[in-house]
Design a protein around this motif. Structure first.
Motif, mmCIF file in Angstrom:
data_model
loop_
_atom_site.group_PDB
_atom_site.id
_atom_site.type_symbol
_atom_site.label_atom_id
_atom_site.label_comp_id
_atom_site.label_asym_id
_atom_site.label_seq_id
_atom_site.Cartn_x
_atom_site.Cartn_y
_atom_site.Cartn_z
ATOM 1 N N ARG A 178 0.848 -1.189 0.000
ATOM 2 C CA ARG A 178 0.000 0.000 0.000
ATOM 3 C C ARG A 178 0.886 1.243 0.000
ATOM 4 N NH1 ARG A 178 -5.045 1.125 4.068
ATOM 5 N NH2 ARG A 178 -6.106 -0.058 2.446
ATOM 6 N N VAL A 179 0.705 2.106 -0.981
ATOM 7 C CA VAL A 179 1.484 3.351 -0.991
ATOM 8 C C VAL A 179 0.566 4.550 -0.837
ATOM 9 C CG1 VAL A 179 3.504 2.513 -2.265
ATOM 10 C CG2 VAL A 179 1.552 3.365 -3.523
ATOM 11 N N GLU A 180 1.011 5.478 0.022
ATOM 12 C CA GLU A 180 0.254 6.709 0.287
ATOM 13 C C GLU A 180 1.232 7.875 0.259
ATOM 14 O OE1 GLU A 180 -2.322 6.061 3.994
ATOM 15 O OE2 GLU A 180 -1.073 4.276 3.882
ATOM 16 N N PRO A 181 0.718 9.078 0.065
ATOM 17 C CA PRO A 181 1.628 10.235 0.128
ATOM 18 C C PRO A 181 2.206 10.371 1.538
ATOM 19 C CG PRO A 181 -0.624 10.916 -0.406
ATOM 20 C CD PRO A 181 -0.656 9.445 -0.216
ATOM 21 N N LEU A 182 3.364 11.013 1.662
ATOM 22 C CA LEU A 182 4.014 11.206 2.958
ATOM 23 C C LEU A 182 3.028 11.748 3.981
ATOM 24 C CD1 LEU A 182 7.579 12.724 2.418
ATOM 25 C CD2 LEU A 182 6.973 10.457 3.280
ATOM 26 N N ALA A 183 2.984 11.117 5.146
ATOM 27 C CA ALA A 183 2.096 11.574 6.217
ATOM 28 C C ALA A 183 2.504 12.973 6.677
ATOM 29 C CB ALA A 183 2.158 10.599 7.386
ATOM 30 N N ASN A 184 1.578 13.649 7.299
ATOM 31 C CA ASN A 184 1.791 14.984 7.894
ATOM 32 C C ASN A 184 1.925 16.111 6.869
ATOM 33 O OD1 ASN A 184 1.727 13.698 10.349
ATOM 34 N ND2 ASN A 184 3.947 13.658 10.597
ATOM 35 N N PHE A 185 1.797 15.791 5.577
ATOM 36 C CA PHE A 185 1.817 16.840 4.555
ATOM 37 C C PHE A 185 0.478 16.834 3.807
ATOM 38 C CE2 PHE A 185 6.330 15.959 5.145
ATOM 39 C CZ PHE A 185 6.866 17.240 5.201
ATOM 40 N N PRO A 186 0.002 18.011 3.390
ATOM 41 C CA PRO A 186 -1.236 18.044 2.595
ATOM 42 C C PRO A 186 -0.999 17.337 1.254
ATOM 43 C CG PRO A 186 -0.629 20.249 3.370
ATOM 44 C CD PRO A 186 0.547 19.356 3.623
ATOM 45 N N ILE A 187 -2.055 16.726 0.714
ATOM 46 C CA ILE A 187 -1.933 16.035 -0.569
ATOM 47 C C ILE A 187 -2.275 17.000 -1.696
ATOM 48 C CG2 ILE A 187 -2.678 14.051 -1.950
ATOM 49 C CD1 ILE A 187 -3.644 12.734 0.635
ATOM 50 N N GLU A 188 -1.339 17.165 -2.620
ATOM 51 C CA GLU A 188 -1.586 18.007 -3.791
ATOM 52 C C GLU A 188 -2.408 17.209 -4.803
ATOM 53 O OE1 GLU A 188 0.181 21.359 -4.461
ATOM 54 O OE2 GLU A 188 -1.732 21.312 -5.514
ATOM 55 N N ARG A 189 -1.909 16.008 -5.132
ATOM 56 C CA ARG A 189 -2.602 15.103 -6.048
ATOM 57 C C ARG A 189 -1.950 13.731 -5.926
ATOM 58 N NH1 ARG A 189 -4.944 15.470 -11.525
ATOM 59 N NH2 ARG A 189 -4.966 17.712 -11.235
ATOM 60 N N ASP A 190 -2.758 12.697 -5.826
ATOM 61 C CA ASP A 190 -2.255 11.328 -5.683
ATOM 62 C C ASP A 190 -1.133 11.242 -4.640
ATOM 63 O OD1 ASP A 190 -4.103 10.707 -7.577
ATOM 64 O OD2 ASP A 190 -2.684 10.613 -9.243
ATOM 65 N N LEU A 191 0.077 10.874 -5.081
ATOM 66 C CA LEU A 191 1.177 10.700 -4.122
ATOM 67 C C LEU A 191 2.027 11.965 -3.979
ATOM 68 C CD1 LEU A 191 2.219 7.107 -5.272
ATOM 69 C CD2 LEU A 191 0.849 7.731 -3.268
ATOM 70 N N VAL A 192 1.592 13.030 -4.622
ATOM 71 C CA VAL A 192 2.341 14.289 -4.568
ATOM 72 C C VAL A 192 1.850 15.121 -3.381
ATOM 73 C CG1 VAL A 192 2.881 16.427 -5.793
ATOM 74 C CG2 VAL A 192 2.695 14.272 -7.061
ATOM 75 N N THR A 193 2.784 15.545 -2.535
ATOM 76 C CA THR A 193 2.390 16.355 -1.374
ATOM 77 C C THR A 193 2.760 17.818 -1.574
ATOM 78 O OG1 THR A 193 4.505 15.805 -0.372
ATOM 79 C CG2 THR A 193 2.613 14.484 0.314
ATOM 80 N N VAL A 194 2.175 18.679 -0.734
ATOM 81 C CA VAL A 194 2.534 20.103 -0.721
ATOM 82 C C VAL A 194 3.682 20.262 0.269
ATOM 83 C CG1 VAL A 194 1.706 22.446 -0.335
ATOM 84 C CG2 VAL A 194 0.121 20.667 -1.121
ATOM 85 N N VAL A 195 4.832 20.704 -0.197
ATOM 86 C CA VAL A 195 6.009 20.747 0.679
ATOM 87 C C VAL A 195 6.449 22.168 1.022
ATOM 88 C CG1 VAL A 195 6.823 18.508 -0.137
ATOM 89 C CG2 VAL A 195 7.632 20.585 -1.256
ATOM 90 N N ASP A 196 5.626 23.151 0.682
ATOM 91 C CA ASP A 196 5.996 24.555 0.912
ATOM 92 C C ASP A 196 6.379 24.807 2.372
ATOM 93 O OD1 ASP A 196 4.501 24.119 -1.356
ATOM 94 O OD2 ASP A 196 3.680 26.148 -1.423
ATOM 95 N N ASP A 197 5.644 24.154 3.289
ATOM 96 C CA ASP A 197 5.901 24.385 4.707
ATOM 97 C C ASP A 197 7.346 24.017 5.060
ATOM 98 O OD1 ASP A 197 5.064 24.966 7.429
ATOM 99 O OD2 ASP A 197 5.310 22.819 7.777
ATOM 100 N N PHE A 198 7.772 22.839 4.611
ATOM 101 C CA PHE A 198 9.145 22.410 4.905
ATOM 102 C C PHE A 198 10.164 23.338 4.252
ATOM 103 C CE2 PHE A 198 12.883 20.046 3.315
ATOM 104 C CZ PHE A 198 13.533 19.901 4.523
#
Lengths: 247, 116, 128
Positions: free
Chosen positions: A89-109
């Motif tokens: 099972r693959v999911e986007p990185l936890a604790n980050f908002p999901i942009e689309r599918d497995l892509v997360t929003v990393v602006d915060d980091f």
């Protein structure tokens, strides 16, 4: 080369049509020496070109294919199929908002990383003619392991305190601040302390240690953060109990 | 950009020192009181011996040091733990746990000074 | 193309059951309750000691009970778990660099365990 049929469950989220994410399962013929990223590439090339995910180097250097593999933060290029069962099972990185599918929003980091000034701030600027800033092997070794960070954010996905308190500056950024603070050529600690010794800085860390357990480059962020706590505590006592010690 | 530096070090110092001291001595102290609970009072815990130990200024210092640091270690960790359990009123939690620790510290001092 | 990032909320009250490493962490943190309760017992003992021989005898008598045994057993488990979890992370909290190399973690941990055993034996030797 043995081949195995893997059921790859991928968390899908399309911001234009979905109100929340859902799992989609793909049956992927995997070679046993593949990594999860190979399976995803197979899906993208042969089964479903709409699946979105980040990747680049396929060799644990670029740090862009971080995702949750069976609930654990992993680099998809370093998660070998043979270490898993027939269902992955693959999911986007936890604790980050999901942009689309497995892509997360990393602006915060990225913002937090920039805020700790992760670059050399020389004690005094000297002209090129004055020669190089010298550093002995011993001085290099003090911080060397922290230079191996590839900003993959697995530590943020593993850190419950970051999940609970999103303001927390977090493991990688503070470790990189520590890396430059420990550098014998650097004089920027005072500036970085303004950020990392603040309330949302190192003090949100409660030494869960998950960051160090998941780091794919064997950096030890938990160690860096405890060292920052010790140094900041010594600073505080010096400043308040022995003000004459202040430079 | 000047964000105020946190004052957490005031309590983190005793937390870390206390964590170390309790890690070294608390298990064996519990073992002694466990013997007493089982009916075999260790010689240190008899009235005469413990009183003599606490009457000595060095003994007082040892007792005060252990209790003070254990107390502030546990109080600070309890604050963090309550936050981890989802209790978000951190200011009130902090006031409560540090109040308990202060009370314990003052009581310890008071009782130690009464033993002579 | 519109952006609409989806935020997965983390449970604020039972997140520590979601992963074994979080549960182990919480077990470590909860030891503070045992340390706190035991320290309060010590202060209580001190109070009775200050109050005189009769009061102190009463304290020992109260301690010599099923509840007293249970309390001490629980405190022992909590205290030992605290000690081991504390010593096991000392190489991370206080790395020691000797020349170019760092002192291996198991030496630092081992030294702490050795010190712990030594202190415990001395206290037992002098105290029992």
């Amino acid at each position: 080369m043995s081949e195995r049929q893997i059921q790859l469950e991928v968390l899908r989220y399309n911001p234009e049509t979905d109100s929340e994410p859902r799992f989609q399962t793909y049956s992927v013929p995997c070679l046993n020496e593949w990594v999860v990223l190979d399976a995803l590439n197979y899906v993208k090339d042969n089964l479903d070109p709409t699946v979105s995910y980040r990747w680049s180097c396929h060799m644990a250097v670029c740090g862009s294919c971080g995702m949750m593999v069976n609930g654990e933060p992993k680099l998809a290029c370093k998660a070998f199929i043979h270490e898993y069962g027939d269902q992955i099972r693959v999911e986007p990185l936890a604790n980050f908002p999901i942009e689309r599918d497995l892509v997360t929003v990393v602006d915060d980091f990225i913002g937090k990383l920039a805020s700790v000034k992760p670059y050399l701030i020389p004690k005094e600027d000297k002209p090129v003619s004055a020669g190089e800033y010298k550093q002995s092997p011993v001085e290099l070794k003090t911080f060397k392991q922290y230079t191996l960070c590839i900003n993959c954010m697995l530590c943020y996905a593993a850190c419950p305190q970051y999940g609970l308190v999103p303001e927390f500056i977090g493991p990688a950024a503070i470790s990189l601040a520590h890396r430059y603070n420990q550098d014998s050529r650097d004089g920027g600690r005072e500036q970085r302390q303004e950020v990392i010794a603040s309330h949302d800085g190192v003090w949100e860390c409660s030494f869960v240690g998950a960051c160090s357990e998941v780091c794919p480059k064997h950096v030890d962020p938990a160690s860096a953060l405890q060292q920052v706590k010790v140094a900041s505590t010594i600073d505080w006592y010096k400043e308040h109990l022995m003000p004459w010690m202040k430079k | 950009m000047t964000v105020a530096k946190s004052n957490k070090p005031i309590v983190w110092g005793p937390f870390a020192a206390g964590g170390t001291i309790t890690a070294f001595v608390t298990p064996v102290l519990v073992l002694l009181t466990l013997f007493a609970a089982l009916g075999f009072v260790p010689s240190l815990l008899t009235y005469e011996n413990l009183h003599a130990f606490a009457a000595n200024w060095l003994g007082k210092l040892v007792i005060f040091g252990i209790i003070l640091l254990s107390l502030w270690h546990a109080a600070h960790r309890l604050r963090v733990t309550l936050h981890d359990f989802g209790i978000r009123a951190d200011t009130w939690v902090a006031i409560a746990v540090y109040f308990i620790a202060s009370l314990g510290t003052v009581a310890t001092l008071f009782y130690l000074l009464r033993i002579s | 193309m519109s952006r609409k990032p989806y935020i997965r909320e983390m449970s604020k009250t039972n997140w520590f059951f979601s992963q074994p490493r979080y549960t182990r962490y919480m077990a470590r943190e909860v030891t503070c309750i045992f340390i706190l309760a035991y320290t309060i017992l010590l202060i209580f003992a001190l109070k009775n000691l200050a109050d005189g021989p009769e009061a102190y005898a009463g304290f020992l008598e109260a301690l010599n009970s099923p509840l007293g045994i249970l309390f001490n057993l629980a405190a022992l488990v909590g205290a030992v778990y605290h000690s081991t979890s504390w010593f096991n992370v000392t190489p991370q909290a206080m790395p020691i660099q000797r020349g170019e190399e760092f002192v291996p973690g198991n030496i630092i941990v081992g030294a702490h365990y050795g010190g712990w055993a030594l202190i415990s034996l001395i206290v037992l030797f002098l105290g029992v």
